[in-house]
Scaffold this motif. Structure first.
Motif, PDB file in Angstrom:
ATOM      1  N   ASP A  36       0.800  -1.223   0.000  1.00 43.43           N
ATOM      2  CA  ASP A  36       0.000   0.000   0.000  1.00 43.43           C
ATOM      3  C   ASP A  36       0.834   1.274   0.000  1.00 43.43           C
ATOM      4  OD1 ASP A  36       0.829  -0.389   2.682  1.00 43.43           O
ATOM      5  OD2 ASP A  36      -0.831   0.838   3.410  1.00 43.43           O
ATOM      6  N   ASP A  37       2.124   1.186   0.299  1.00 40.36           N
ATOM      7  CA  ASP A  37       2.989   2.363   0.288  1.00 40.36           C
ATOM      8  C   ASP A  37       3.430   2.632  -1.151  1.00 40.36           C
ATOM      9  OD1 ASP A  37       5.327   4.041   0.305  1.00 40.36           O
ATOM     10  OD2 ASP A  37       5.584   3.587   2.431  1.00 40.36           O
ATOM     11  N   LEU A  70      -8.003  -5.597   4.327  1.00 42.73           N
ATOM     12  CA  LEU A  70      -7.510  -6.975   4.321  1.00 42.73           C
ATOM     13  C   LEU A  70      -5.998  -6.946   4.529  1.00 42.73           C
ATOM     14  CD1 LEU A  70      -9.209  -9.543   3.818  1.00 42.73           C
ATOM     15  CD2 LEU A  70      -8.414  -9.502   1.451  1.00 42.73           C
ATOM     16  N   ASP A  71      -5.531  -7.374   5.700  1.00 41.02           N
ATOM     17  CA  ASP A  71      -4.099  -7.259   5.953  1.00 41.02           C
ATOM     18  C   ASP A  71      -3.314  -8.403   5.317  1.00 41.02           C
ATOM     19  OD1 ASP A  71      -4.259  -9.496   7.603  1.00 41.02           O
ATOM     20  OD2 ASP A  71      -3.976  -8.396   9.466  1.00 41.02           O
ATOM     21  N   GLY A  72      -1.987  -8.282   5.415  1.00 40.80           N
ATOM     22  CA  GLY A  72      -1.123  -9.239   4.737  1.00 40.80           C
ATOM     23  C   GLY A  72      -1.272 -10.657   5.234  1.00 40.80           C
ATOM     24  N   LEU A  73      -1.525 -10.834   6.533  1.00 44.25           N
ATOM     25  CA  LEU A  73      -1.688 -12.190   7.062  1.00 44.25           C
ATOM     26  C   LEU A  73      -2.883 -12.886   6.438  1.00 44.25           C
ATOM     27  CD1 LEU A  73      -0.946 -11.866  10.886  1.00 44.25           C
ATOM     28  CD2 LEU A  73       0.565 -12.710   9.083  1.00 44.25           C
ATOM     29  N   GLU A  74      -3.997 -12.161   6.344  1.00 43.90           N
ATOM     30  CA  GLU A  74      -5.203 -12.752   5.747  1.00 43.90           C
ATOM     31  C   GLU A  74      -4.996 -13.031   4.264  1.00 43.90           C
ATOM     32  OE1 GLU A  74      -8.903 -14.384   5.341  1.00 43.90           O
ATOM     33  OE2 GLU A  74      -7.884 -13.841   7.202  1.00 43.90           O
ATOM     34  N   VAL A  75      -4.365 -12.089   3.559  1.00 44.02           N
ATOM     35  CA  VAL A  75      -4.074 -12.292   2.137  1.00 44.02           C
ATOM     36  C   VAL A  75      -3.178 -13.510   1.955  1.00 44.02           C
ATOM     37  CG1 VAL A  75      -2.950 -11.310   0.094  1.00 44.02           C
ATOM     38  CG2 VAL A  75      -4.395  -9.871   1.540  1.00 44.02           C
ATOM     39  N   CYS A  76      -2.157 -13.613   2.810  1.00 43.45           N
ATOM     40  CA  CYS A  76      -1.220 -14.735   2.739  1.00 43.45           C
ATOM     41  C   CYS A  76      -1.950 -16.063   2.912  1.00 43.45           C
ATOM     42  CB  CYS A  76      -0.138 -14.566   3.804  1.00 43.45           C
ATOM     43  SG  CYS A  76       1.189 -15.776   3.695  1.00 43.45           S
ATOM     44  N   MET A  77      -2.817 -16.142   3.907  1.00 43.22           N
ATOM     45  CA  MET A  77      -3.545 -17.389   4.149  1.00 43.22           C
ATOM     46  C   MET A  77      -4.455 -17.748   2.978  1.00 43.22           C
ATOM     47  SD  MET A  77      -4.354 -17.386   8.259  1.00 43.22           S
ATOM     48  CE  MET A  77      -4.887 -15.689   8.408  1.00 43.22           C
ATOM     49  N   ARG A  78      -5.077 -16.742   2.368  1.00 45.28           N
ATOM     50  CA  ARG A  78      -5.953 -17.007   1.222  1.00 45.28           C
ATOM     51  C   ARG A  78      -5.153 -17.443  -0.010  1.00 45.28           C
ATOM     52  NH1 ARG A  78     -10.949 -12.594   1.312  1.00 45.28           N
ATOM     53  NH2 ARG A  78     -11.277 -12.622   3.566  1.00 45.28           N
ATOM     54  N   LEU A  79      -4.007 -16.787  -0.215  1.00 50.33           N
ATOM     55  CA  LEU A  79      -3.149 -17.205  -1.326  1.00 50.33           C
ATOM     56  C   LEU A  79      -2.667 -18.634  -1.131  1.00 50.33           C
ATOM     57  CD1 LEU A  79      -0.912 -14.014  -1.773  1.00 50.33           C
ATOM     58  CD2 LEU A  79      -2.548 -14.902  -3.458  1.00 50.33           C
ATOM     59  N   ALA A  91      -7.409  -6.827  -1.266  1.00 48.41           N
ATOM     60  CA  ALA A  91      -8.481  -7.327  -2.134  1.00 48.41           C
ATOM     61  C   ALA A  91      -8.064  -7.309  -3.598  1.00 48.41           C
ATOM     62  CB  ALA A  91      -9.750  -6.499  -1.923  1.00 48.41           C
ATOM     63  N   SER A  92      -7.473  -6.194  -4.054  1.00 49.83           N
ATOM     64  CA  SER A  92      -7.058  -6.118  -5.458  1.00 49.83           C
ATOM     65  C   SER A  92      -5.881  -7.053  -5.718  1.00 49.83           C
ATOM     66  CB  SER A  92      -6.704  -4.684  -5.851  1.00 49.83           C
ATOM     67  OG  SER A  92      -5.662  -4.177  -5.039  1.00 49.83           O
ATOM     68  N   GLY A  93      -5.051  -7.287  -4.686  1.00 49.95           N
ATOM     69  CA  GLY A  93      -3.952  -8.233  -4.839  1.00 49.95           C
ATOM     70  C   GLY A  93      -4.456  -9.652  -5.055  1.00 49.95           C
ATOM     71  N   LEU A  94      -5.453 -10.058  -4.276  1.00 49.80           N
ATOM     72  CA  LEU A  94      -6.031 -11.391  -4.450  1.00 49.80           C
ATOM     73  C   LEU A  94      -6.673 -11.532  -5.824  1.00 49.80           C
ATOM     74  CD1 LEU A  94      -7.638 -11.959  -0.931  1.00 49.80           C
ATOM     75  CD2 LEU A  94      -5.733 -13.240  -1.927  1.00 49.80           C
ATOM     76  N   ALA A  95      -7.344 -10.476  -6.274  1.00 50.13           N
ATOM     77  CA  ALA A  95      -7.964 -10.515  -7.601  1.00 50.13           C
ATOM     78  C   ALA A  95      -6.896 -10.642  -8.686  1.00 50.13           C
ATOM     79  CB  ALA A  95      -8.799  -9.250  -7.816  1.00 50.13           C
ATOM     80  N   ALA A  96      -5.795  -9.905  -8.533  1.00 47.74           N
ATOM     81  CA  ALA A  96      -4.708  -9.977  -9.516  1.00 47.74           C
ATOM     82  C   ALA A  96      -4.085 -11.366  -9.545  1.00 47.74           C
ATOM     83  CB  ALA A  96      -3.642  -8.921  -9.199  1.00 47.74           C
ATOM     84  N   ALA A  97      -3.917 -11.971  -8.376  1.00 52.43           N
ATOM     85  CA  ALA A  97      -3.341 -13.310  -8.313  1.00 52.43           C
ATOM     86  C   ALA A  97      -4.265 -14.342  -8.952  1.00 52.43           C
ATOM     87  CB  ALA A  97      -3.065 -13.691  -6.850  1.00 52.43           C
TER      88      ALA A  97
END
Length: 224
Positions: A9-10, A58-67, A35-41
């Protein structure tokens, strides 16, 4: 050309990574939130994800677990959190490696190279075997008897090292140096976390334990 997805996000860090990785001949996709990162993946699966931990929503931990639930893509987590518990939490969420901000770009690049190299099929695939456990170095899939299971990048590295050294007691220092390539610190339990992951997968159907703890020393792959 290998494809890297940067979820950060930075804007300054995101632009630094985009320009630096593009210069190193990677295809780079960026996203500014989880959210947009998960969509891109999902829409264009990457070969590696660089993921910021501290993001709004959606923080990085949640994104990581979903990926991780969807694939075994290597994940390099970036964060300002540098305590041992934080590092372990990031790895437990499914990250393969962890880099604390502020970071030097050459170090990040070395981590990226290492993670991508580990996911490349071996030029001469082998089937490593010990007892009823098998590991295919070409597909990076493991089997216990007739039951096949998948491994994350770090789980694969750890199991391969154990299987190439059966019946040998390997110290924590040897394993950390070989599998992670650097020391997480004497009080870190990242190795114990990944041993637990491997035991869960190799013993999922109640099979006899093959990965044993040698108290105060390390671990050994052996039959009882």
């Amino acid at each position: 050309m290998e494809h890297i997805l940067v979820i950060e996000d930075d804007p300054a860090i995101r632009d630094l990574l985009r320009r630096g990785l593009t210069y190193e001949n990677y295809k780079v996709t960026t996203a500014n939130d989880g959210a947009s990162g998960l969509a891109a993946a999902r829409d264009n699966p990457p070969d590696l994800v660089i993921l910021d931990w501290m993001m709004p929503g959606l923080d990085g931990l949640e994104v990581c677990m979903r990926l991780r639930a969807a694939s075994n893509v290597p994940i390099l987590m970036l964060t300002a959190k540098d305590s041992v518990p934080d590092r372990v939490l990031g790895l437990e969420s499914g990250a393969d490696d962890y880099l604390v901000k502020p970071f030097a770009f050459p170090e990040l690049l070395a981590r990226v190279h290492a993670l991508l190299r580990r996911t490349q099929p071996s030029s001469k695939p082998e089937i490593l075997k010990y007892a009823d456990l098998q590991l295919d170095t070409g597909t990076r899939l493991a089997k216990r008897g007739d039951r096949q299971f998948e491994l994350t990048a770090k789980e694969y590295d750890l199991l391969e090292y154990l299987m190439r050294n059966p019946r040998q007691v390997l110290t924590r220092e040897q394993i950390l140096d070989r599998v992670w390539g650097y020391d997480f610190g004497g009080e870190s339990n990242v190795l114990e976390v990944y041993i637990r992951y491997l035991r869960q997968k190799t013993e999922a159907n109640g099979e006899p334990r093959l990965i044993h703890t040698v108290r105060s020393v390390g671990y050994v792959l052996r039959e009882e």
